[in-house]
Structure formats: structure tokens, C-alpha cells
Design a protein around this motif. Structure first.
Motif, PDB file in Angstrom:
ATOM      1  N   THR A   1      10.370 -15.351   6.036  1.00 21.32           N
ATOM      2  CA  THR A   1       9.066 -14.759   5.758  1.00 21.32           C
ATOM      3  C   THR A   1       9.268 -13.420   5.058  1.00 21.32           C
ATOM      4  OG1 THR A   1       8.075 -15.809   7.676  1.00 21.32           O
ATOM      5  CG2 THR A   1       6.917 -13.908   6.777  1.00 21.32           C
ATOM      6  N   VAL A   2       8.542 -13.219   3.981  1.00 18.84           N
ATOM      7  CA  VAL A   2       8.552 -11.948   3.255  1.00 18.84           C
ATOM      8  C   VAL A   2       7.281 -11.205   3.637  1.00 18.84           C
ATOM      9  CG1 VAL A   2       8.624 -10.830   0.995  1.00 18.84           C
ATOM     10  CG2 VAL A   2       9.776 -13.039   1.336  1.00 18.84           C
ATOM     11  N   SER A   3       7.431  -9.965   4.107  1.00 19.32           N
ATOM     12  CA  SER A   3       6.274  -9.181   4.565  1.00 19.32           C
ATOM     13  C   SER A   3       6.157  -7.876   3.795  1.00 19.32           C
ATOM     14  CB  SER A   3       6.409  -8.843   6.050  1.00 19.32           C
ATOM     15  OG  SER A   3       6.513 -10.016   6.818  1.00 19.32           O
ATOM     16  N   SER A   4       4.907  -7.571   3.446  1.00 21.60           N
ATOM     17  CA  SER A   4       4.619  -6.305   2.778  1.00 21.60           C
ATOM     18  C   SER A   4       4.470  -5.194   3.801  1.00 21.60           C
ATOM     19  CB  SER A   4       3.325  -6.436   1.979  1.00 21.60           C
ATOM     20  OG  SER A   4       2.202  -6.457   2.845  1.00 21.60           O
ATOM     21  N   LEU A   5       4.256  -4.005   3.293  1.00 21.13           N
ATOM     22  CA  LEU A   5       3.894  -2.900   4.162  1.00 21.13           C
ATOM     23  C   LEU A   5       2.429  -3.056   4.556  1.00 21.13           C
ATOM     24  CD1 LEU A   5       5.584   0.051   2.246  1.00 21.13           C
ATOM     25  CD2 LEU A   5       6.421  -1.144   4.285  1.00 21.13           C
ATOM     26  N   PRO A   6       2.043  -2.579   5.732  1.00 15.32           N
ATOM     27  CA  PRO A   6       0.630  -2.642   6.128  1.00 15.32           C
ATOM     28  C   PRO A   6      -0.185  -1.621   5.338  1.00 15.32           C
ATOM     29  CG  PRO A   6       1.914  -1.480   7.772  1.00 15.32           C
ATOM     30  CD  PRO A   6       2.900  -2.003   6.762  1.00 15.32           C
ATOM     31  N   ILE A   7      -1.439  -1.899   5.116  1.00 15.43           N
ATOM     32  CA  ILE A   7      -2.310  -0.996   4.363  1.00 15.43           C
ATOM     33  C   ILE A   7      -2.713   0.240   5.174  1.00 15.43           C
ATOM     34  CG2 ILE A   7      -4.424  -2.252   4.977  1.00 15.43           C
ATOM     35  CD1 ILE A   7      -3.680  -0.359   1.682  1.00 15.43           C
ATOM     36  N   GLU A   8      -2.782   0.124   6.492  1.00 14.67           N
ATOM     37  CA  GLU A   8      -3.351   1.188   7.338  1.00 14.67           C
ATOM     38  C   GLU A   8      -2.773   2.588   7.108  1.00 14.67           C
ATOM     39  OE1 GLU A   8      -4.342  -2.699   8.860  1.00 14.67           O
ATOM     40  OE2 GLU A   8      -2.370  -1.809   8.494  1.00 14.67           O
ATOM     41  N   PRO A   9      -1.461   2.772   6.974  1.00 18.46           N
ATOM     42  CA  PRO A   9      -0.970   4.147   6.773  1.00 18.46           C
ATOM     43  C   PRO A   9      -1.370   4.746   5.425  1.00 18.46           C
ATOM     44  CG  PRO A   9       0.833   2.677   7.406  1.00 18.46           C
ATOM     45  CD  PRO A   9      -0.369   1.824   7.137  1.00 18.46           C
ATOM     46  N   PHE A  10      -1.693   3.890   4.471  1.00 22.26           N
ATOM     47  CA  PHE A  10      -1.965   4.362   3.112  1.00 22.26           C
ATOM     48  C   PHE A  10      -3.448   4.496   2.794  1.00 22.26           C
ATOM     49  CE2 PHE A  10       1.875   1.667   3.142  1.00 22.26           C
ATOM     50  CZ  PHE A  10       2.811   2.687   3.043  1.00 22.26           C
ATOM     51  N   ALA A  11      -4.299   3.738   3.452  1.00 22.07           N
ATOM     52  CA  ALA A  11      -5.728   3.723   3.139  1.00 22.07           C
ATOM     53  C   ALA A  11      -6.361   5.115   3.135  1.00 22.07           C
ATOM     54  CB  ALA A  11      -6.465   2.780   4.088  1.00 22.07           C
ATOM     55  N   PRO A  12      -6.041   6.015   4.074  1.00 23.78           N
ATOM     56  CA  PRO A  12      -6.657   7.349   4.038  1.00 23.78           C
ATOM     57  C   PRO A  12      -6.298   8.153   2.777  1.00 23.78           C
ATOM     58  CG  PRO A  12      -5.703   6.928   6.196  1.00 23.78           C
ATOM     59  CD  PRO A  12      -5.240   5.823   5.290  1.00 23.78           C
ATOM     60  N   LEU A  13      -5.191   7.825   2.142  1.00 27.71           N
ATOM     61  CA  LEU A  13      -4.772   8.565   0.949  1.00 27.71           C
ATOM     62  C   LEU A  13      -5.721   8.349  -0.228  1.00 27.71           C
ATOM     63  CD1 LEU A  13      -0.917   7.873   1.046  1.00 27.71           C
ATOM     64  CD2 LEU A  13      -2.139   9.905   1.870  1.00 27.71           C
ATOM     65  N   PHE A  14      -6.362   7.203  -0.280  1.00 28.65           N
ATOM     66  CA  PHE A  14      -7.216   6.879  -1.422  1.00 28.65           C
ATOM     67  C   PHE A  14      -8.402   7.830  -1.546  1.00 28.65           C
ATOM     68  CE2 PHE A  14      -5.716   2.347  -0.391  1.00 28.65           C
ATOM     69  CZ  PHE A  14      -4.536   2.534  -1.096  1.00 28.65           C
ATOM     70  N   ALA A  15      -8.852   8.401  -0.435  1.00 34.02           N
ATOM     71  CA  ALA A  15     -10.004   9.308  -0.450  1.00 34.02           C
ATOM     72  C   ALA A  15      -9.627  10.744  -0.792  1.00 34.02           C
ATOM     73  CB  ALA A  15     -10.704   9.270   0.912  1.00 34.02           C
ATOM     74  N   LEU A  16      -8.338  11.053  -0.838  1.00 34.39           N
ATOM     75  CA  LEU A  16      -7.898  12.425  -1.099  1.00 34.39           C
ATOM     76  C   LEU A  16      -7.956  12.751  -2.582  1.00 34.39           C
ATOM     77  CD1 LEU A  16      -4.771  12.595   1.243  1.00 34.39           C
ATOM     78  CD2 LEU A  16      -7.116  13.343   1.731  1.00 34.39           C
ATOM     79  N   ASP A  17      -8.211  14.029  -2.877  1.00 37.90           N
ATOM     80  CA  ASP A  17      -8.172  14.456  -4.270  1.00 37.90           C
ATOM     81  C   ASP A  17      -6.715  14.718  -4.666  1.00 37.90           C
ATOM     82  OD1 ASP A  17      -7.452  17.037  -3.341  1.00 37.90           O
ATOM     83  OD2 ASP A  17      -9.483  17.816  -3.590  1.00 37.90           O
ATOM     84  N   ASP A  18      -6.496  15.002  -5.933  1.00 34.30           N
ATOM     85  CA  ASP A  18      -5.133  15.159  -6.438  1.00 34.30           C
ATOM     86  C   ASP A  18      -4.378  16.307  -5.767  1.00 34.30           C
ATOM     87  OD1 ASP A  18      -5.581  13.001  -8.061  1.00 34.30           O
ATOM     88  OD2 ASP A  18      -5.878  14.172  -9.896  1.00 34.30           O
ATOM     89  N   ALA A  19      -5.076  17.401  -5.459  1.00 35.99           N
ATOM     90  CA  ALA A  19      -4.419  18.541  -4.807  1.00 35.99           C
ATOM     91  C   ALA A  19      -3.966  18.166  -3.394  1.00 35.99           C
ATOM     92  CB  ALA A  19      -5.362  19.739  -4.766  1.00 35.99           C
TER      93      ALA A  19
END
Length: 156
Positions: free
Chosen positions: A4-22
Motif C-alpha cells: 500500500t502506498v500512502s500519502s501524507l494526511p491533509i490535516e497538518p497542512f490545511a491550516p496553512l492555506f488560510a495564512l497570508d504570505d508573511a
């Protein structure tokens, strides 16, 4: 040997999408826009972003074992990613189309085997490595840039 090939889970990264560039920069991350096909492999969808798609580029510790093989590297995560990806007995698209470095680790996180193979023909190498009882799991890396791609385990 089924795998089985598994990706990383989305949960640790999802909050990053709402952050601004700074705010991203304060975390050592940045927002990028894919500008070519097959150049921005997402570690959650295990496929490449299409030109025009936004991604977060960040450093991620993919091998957290307390051994000399502890490791982190840059990864991309698509802003459209929503859930973990897993495949059985087949490599996902982003892995299939690239040269891979396969690394076999034991349960303590020590490297026990490694090989380099084109993703399109990697299944026999994966199966060979997983038949070794000393190997607990594999990490696939994109061989040219050296960055982490996905985890490979024996299928249940």
C-alpha cells in the motif's frame, strides 16, 4: 507481496492555506503557483498540480525516528487537496512518472536497503524489499531532487 502506498494526511497542512504570505514565511513556507505540468507533485493527492494551481511549499520531517536517518525535506501540498490518498499494488501517478529512490527502514528507523528505479517499473523492487522481514516500511523519494514522496507498507 501486496503493498500500500500512502500519502501524507491533509490535516497538518490545511491550516496553512488560510495564512497570508508573511505568516507562511514565518513558518519557513511559501505559496507557489504551478507553472508547468508534472513539476509540482503533491504529497497528499500523490499527483501533480496542474498549471495555475496554488500549492504550499514547506519543509516536512518525513522520517522522525530518533536515528542518524532522521530526515526532513521540501514538499508541495495542493490547496485543493482534501483527503489522504492510498493505493494498493500500484503506484500513484506522480510516483509512476518519476525516477524513485526507495529506502527500506526497520522498525527502529534504521536504513536496511535502498535502490533507485523508474516508477513505471518499481513494483518488483518494492516487492523484493518488502519480502525482507527486517524491513518494516519503505519511503519513496523523487530521486532527482531527493525529496520525500510517499510511504509504502505491506498490505493487510
Amino acid at each position: 507481496m501486496a503493498f500500500t502506498v500512502s500519502s501524507l494526511p491533509i490535516e497538518p497542512f490545511a491550516p496553512l492555506f488560510a495564512l497570508d504570505d508573511a505568516a507562511l514565511a514565518q513558518r519557513g513556507a511559501m505559496r507557489v503557483v504551478a507553472d508547468a505540468r508534472f513539476a509540482f507533485p503533491c504529497r497528499v493527492t500523490l499527483d501533480d498540480a496542474e498549471p495555475g494551481e496554488r500549492l504550499i511549499l514547506l519543509n516536512y520531517e518525513h522520517q522522525s525516528a530518533d536515528t542518524p536517518f532522521r530526515s526532513a525535506h521540501a514538499i508541495y501540498v495542493r490547496e485543493t487537496a482534501t483527503e489522504t490518498t492510498a493505493t494498493t499494488d500500484a503506484l500513484p501517478p506522480a510516483l509512476r512518472r518519476r525516477l524513485l529512490s526507495l529506502r527500506g527502514f526497520d522498525a527502529a528507523g534504521m536504513l536496511r536497503d535502498a535502490d533507485v528505479v523508474e516508477g513505471a517499473v518499481a513494483e518488483p523492487v518494492i516487492e523484493r524489499m518488502l519480502t525482507d522481514p527486517a524491513i518494516a516500511y519503505l519511503h519513496a523519494h523523487y530521486a532527482k531532487p531527493g525529496c520525500y514522496a510517499a510511504r509504502i507498507d505491506r498490505a493487510d
